[in-house]
Scaffold this motif. Sequence first.
Motif, short mmCIF file in Angstrom:
data_model
loop_
_atom_site.label_atom_id
_atom_site.label_comp_id
_atom_site.label_asym_id
_atom_site.label_seq_id
_atom_site.Cartn_x
_atom_site.Cartn_y
_atom_site.Cartn_z
N ILE A 315 0.76 -1.30 0.06
CA ILE A 315 -0.09 0.09 0.01
C ILE A 315 0.73 1.38 -0.03
CG2 ILE A 315 -1.80 1.32 1.41
CD1 ILE A 315 -2.72 -1.38 2.36
N SER A 316 1.77 1.26 0.86
CA SER A 316 2.72 2.55 1.15
C SER A 316 3.40 2.70 -0.37
CB SER A 316 3.52 2.47 2.14
OG SER A 316 4.39 1.34 2.18
N ARG A 317 4.04 1.68 -0.77
CA ARG A 317 4.97 1.81 -2.07
C ARG A 317 3.83 2.31 -3.20
NH1 ARG A 317 9.49 -1.13 -1.35
NH2 ARG A 317 10.09 -0.43 -3.54
N SER A 318 2.91 1.78 -3.18
CA SER A 318 2.13 2.32 -4.41
C SER A 318 1.46 3.72 -4.24
CB SER A 318 0.62 1.24 -4.19
OG SER A 318 0.72 -0.14 -4.56
N LYS A 319 1.32 4.11 -3.14
CA LYS A 319 1.32 5.34 -2.89
C LYS A 319 2.28 6.43 -3.36
CE LYS A 319 -2.31 5.22 1.16
NZ LYS A 319 -2.49 5.52 2.37
N ALA A 320 3.40 5.71 -2.80
CA ALA A 320 4.73 6.36 -3.36
C ALA A 320 4.83 6.68 -4.79
CB ALA A 320 5.92 5.74 -2.73
N VAL A 321 4.55 5.72 -5.59
CA VAL A 321 4.43 5.85 -7.21
C VAL A 321 3.36 6.68 -7.33
CG1 VAL A 321 4.06 4.70 -9.28
CG2 VAL A 321 5.21 3.38 -7.44
N THR A 322 2.15 6.67 -6.82
CA THR A 322 1.28 7.81 -7.21
C THR A 322 1.57 9.11 -6.85
OG1 THR A 322 -0.69 6.41 -6.59
CG2 THR A 322 -1.20 8.64 -6.78
N GLN A 323 2.32 9.33 -5.76
CA GLN A 323 2.72 10.62 -5.51
C GLN A 323 3.96 11.25 -6.60
OE1 GLN A 323 3.75 10.13 -1.32
NE2 GLN A 323 1.70 10.16 -0.73
N PHE A 324 4.62 10.37 -7.03
CA PHE A 324 5.74 10.39 -7.93
C PHE A 324 5.02 11.06 -9.39
CE2 PHE A 324 9.13 8.84 -10.99
CZ PHE A 324 10.08 9.56 -10.54
N LEU A 325 3.94 10.60 -9.69
CA LEU A 325 3.49 10.79 -11.00
C LEU A 325 3.67 12.34 -11.49
CD1 LEU A 325 0.46 8.46 -11.05
CD2 LEU A 325 2.90 8.18 -12.02
N PRO A 326 3.16 13.55 -10.84
CA PRO A 326 3.41 14.63 -11.39
C PRO A 326 4.85 15.19 -11.57
CG PRO A 326 2.02 14.61 -9.27
CD PRO A 326 2.77 13.52 -9.33
N LEU A 327 5.70 14.35 -10.96
CA LEU A 327 7.09 14.74 -11.41
C LEU A 327 7.36 13.84 -12.61
CD1 LEU A 327 10.05 15.62 -10.78
CD2 LEU A 327 10.50 14.04 -9.40
N LEU A 328 7.09 12.69 -12.63
CA LEU A 328 7.20 12.12 -13.70
C LEU A 328 6.71 12.67 -15.09
CD1 LEU A 328 7.97 9.18 -15.37
CD2 LEU A 328 5.62 8.32 -14.62
N SER A 329 5.58 13.17 -14.86
CA SER A 329 4.92 13.99 -16.10
C SER A 329 5.80 15.29 -16.57
CB SER A 329 3.34 14.41 -16.06
OG SER A 329 2.65 13.39 -15.57
N LYS A 330 6.41 15.93 -15.49
CA LYS A 330 7.13 17.22 -15.86
C LYS A 330 8.31 16.58 -16.39
CE LYS A 330 9.28 21.01 -13.08
NZ LYS A 330 9.75 21.51 -11.93
N THR A 331 8.77 15.61 -16.09
CA THR A 331 10.23 15.23 -16.74
C THR A 331 9.79 14.73 -18.32
OG1 THR A 331 10.93 14.64 -14.52
CG2 THR A 331 12.07 13.84 -16.50
#
Length: 345
Positions: A315-331
């Motif tokens: 659960i926590s690692r899945s949330k980390a991926v979701t929180q990372f998505l804005p930076l992924l989109s920006k990059t």
Amino acid sequence: MGNARAAASLWVMEHASHDPSFMGAYFSGSTIAMSEEMEMPAASDIDVVIVTSHDEPPFKLGKFEYLDTLIEVTYMTWSQLSSVEEVLSSYHLAGSFRINTIIADPAKLLGRLQTQISRHFSDLAWVRRRCENVRQKIENGLLAADTSAPLHDQVTGWLFPTGVTTHMVLVAALRNPTVRLRYLAARDVLLEYGYSSFYEDLLELLGCSHLTPQLVEHHLDNLSRTFDAAAAAAKTPFFFSSDITEAARPIAIDGSRELIQAGNHREAIFWIVATFARCHKILAADAKPELQAALTPSFKAVVADLGIHTSDDIISRSKAVTQFLPLLSKTTEAIMQANPNIKAK
């Protein structure tokens, strides 16, 4: 590659083209960019898509050997390809039509589709749409995770959406969103565009940045034993069943060892864990409980080394991926803007 393509084409004409539902066939996957003169890597197969008139595609045929060539056959309905806009928006489908990969096209429908896709494949608007398609796949995959499922299913439900982060990078760079070698391919792109630290972020999400070559090879040795046991026990058909067979062993086992020996051990761990989980799904369905129990500790050990011990970790690692998505989109947007092969329209 010329001989491999010839073998695959011959199989299509001899074994698929006579079916009344046959509407065509084309090459897909990482080998489409290889020249005729290149030698097909030992740890690769050649992907073929058979297009049918059925409302639903037949069950995936998968990997098999034909004329000393490892071929993987997937079925797709024409309705899945009939919309140019939908194909251009699909990061899985569009790349196969960037160039002419057609094996057979009796109704000339694939040829017309390919002409239109190749004309607009590199337009910025469509590349952005495909990157959004990747992001949706990540989000939907993580939302579908079931923490009440067996460990192998939980790991699969977290692992694959996490690994799809590399696909957004590859799509932005107009590269093939490869499966087994996704991290290696994404690393090459990020180094080329000056985002080496971002690549380390992707590895952190996977949990493998700290792994040593010796540890990864140890896990591969354990996977080798599990793979052979699962391949011998397999009876229940799964969509990935042909990946866990003696014919596919050079890809899953030998291909992973080649990566480790080349210094790409962190890039090898994704497919090692994915294959481990698939093997245990087969073992749960078809093997004696004692065999699965005997092989489970090595599976738990490899996922523990990625930081997964409990469902709460999933659960926590899945949330980390979701929180990372804005930076992924920006990059990835920055990569698109810097990519000279993307046409800004």
